[in-house]
Design a protein around this motif. Structure first.
Motif: not given
Length: 419
Positions: A57-76
């Motif tokens: 997950v790219a850093p800027a993409a993560r920041r953008l997605l977090q503003r949409t309520g996206w649930t990030e998959p488990p890091a590991d």
């Protein structure tokens, strides 16, 4: 409205570029040939990645997605290609909104009104980017810059040992006897796997771990197996190390017949449709039902022909980047950080990013592409300090580089593993 930066390709690196540019307030438009974002990734959706979600997950993409309520998959967790596309790329394209156009292929780019030969007035002209939409409509887009993130997936290398199609190869491929992707289902009968990279290892493990009557022969152009299996427990990507160990175990158990120094010159099709592979030295591998040719990927440079690019003659990568990624010298983890300084061309505002930037070199990882486009976006924004401050630590493979390189001739395979 200012001219946008055009991003060609809506895969992981192209969408990361768009997120970086949008975060800096720059106009950006993405053109993706497929019907959905990440279409090329979806084509190898049955393959599981070497890299965990934390590296995908790219850093800027993560920041953008977090503003949409996206649930990030488990890091590991290690996603498949299908999961990477479904749980990250498609939501990211949705978050980018109208900036992303699917079913739209960039088919050409040039300085407006100037072919590559003309100097007069060139510096004052924007780019003209030609786009063909799926319905047949054509469009000419005025752009301030171009980021080519179309990758290399569409151009697999041939079976022929000299980099050209072997005699008889096109006919055998047309008959369905030769494929150039990791198969999602095991072909029946005698299967030959050609290639020495991680795609080949993935195919070997998959073919030998499934129930069936297939027999497997592995042909390598190199004179010996050498360090083809990788670094094992020393690999800093554990899943990649495990793949090499499983492939080694299959070979040592006799489940795979290995033929080294075999450079295919011709493919002969018998009356029964079965194939015989003929090497440059006259040796043959016969009674073949199917060939899985995994001999690398190549960049499509045709549509860039009117731009002034400076590419290494061997790797087809930017000339300042090529020495840093040369597989004769570097392993997958020894590529130094790089950004706009190494990616720039004589044509201002034009960059090849992601796998496309590596040409024929096999050392690319998603983390590399994300840092590339962060640097490129900073340059477009006029933030030269941020563009030149490139930091990236890649996971070591556990083996040295050298003429038999650790990574083999593939690109996308550097992030794949067998489930």
């Amino acid at each position: 409205m200012t001219d946008p930066v055009v991003v060609a390709g809506g895969g992981p690196v192209g969408l990361a570029a768009a997120a970086e540019l949008a975060e800096r307030g720059l106009d950006v438009v993405v053109y993706e040939r497929g019907a959905t974002a990440g279409a090329a990734v979806a084509e190898w959706g049955h393959v599981r990645l070497f890299s965990a979600w934390r590296e995908l997950v790219a850093p800027a993409a993560r920041r953008l997605l977090q503003r949409t309520g996206w649930t990030e998959p488990p890091a590991d967790a290690y996603p498949t290609g299908a999961e990477w596309a479904r749980d990250y790329l498609v939501p990211l394209a949705r978050a980018l909104g109208e900036r992303v156009h699917t079913g739209a292929e960039v088919v050409g780019a040039a300085r407006r009104g100037r072919d590559r030969v003309v100097d007069d007035g060139r510096d004052g002209e924007p780019l003209a980017v030609h786009v063909r939409h799926s319905g047949g409509r054509e469009e000419r887009v005025r752009a301030r810059g171009l980021v080519d993130a179309t990758g290399t997936w569409g151009r697999p290398g041939p079976l022929g040992g000299d980099g050209l199609l072997a005699l008889g190869e096109p006919a055998a491929a047309a008959a369905g006897r030769i494929g150039y992707r990791i198969p999602s289902a095991a072909p029946a009968g005698h299967v030959v796997v050609a290639g020495s990279g991680h795609s080949a290892l993935t195919a070997l493990v998959a073919l030998t771990s499934r129930n069936g009557d297939a027999s497997v022969t592995w042909i390598l152009r190199r004179g010996g197996i050498g360090d083809t299996f990788g670094g094992g427990d020393a690999d800093e990507l554990p899943a990649r190390g495990r793949l090499g160990k499983r492939a080694r175990a299959a070979v040592e158990a006799g489940a795979v017949r290995v033929v080294t120094g075999f450079r295919t010159a011709a493919v002969e099709t018998g009356p029964d449709g079965r194939l015989t592979l003929v090497a440059e030295d006259g040796r043959t591998v016969g009674a073949v039902d199917h060939v899985v040719a995994l001999t690398g990927l190549r960049p499509d440079l045709d549509w860039l022909s009117e731009l002034r690019l400076e590419l290494d003659p061997a790797l087809q990568a930017p000339v300042r980047l090529a020495p840093l990624i040369d597989p004769n010298v570097h392993s997958c983890g020894t590529v130094p950080p790089h950004g706009v300084g190494e990616l720039a061309h004589p044509e201002p505002g034009v960059y090849l990013a992601g796998m496309k930037s590596y040409g024929r070199a096999p050392t690319f990882l998603a983390l590399t592409g994300y840092e590339q486009v962060r640097s490129i976006a900073a340059a477009f924004a006029g933030d030269r300090a941020a563009a030149e401050n490139v930091e990236l630590v890649l996971p070591e493979t556990g083996v040295c580089g050298g003429s038999d390189g650790c990574c083999g001739p593939e690109l996308i395979q550097l992030t794949t593993r067998v489930p």
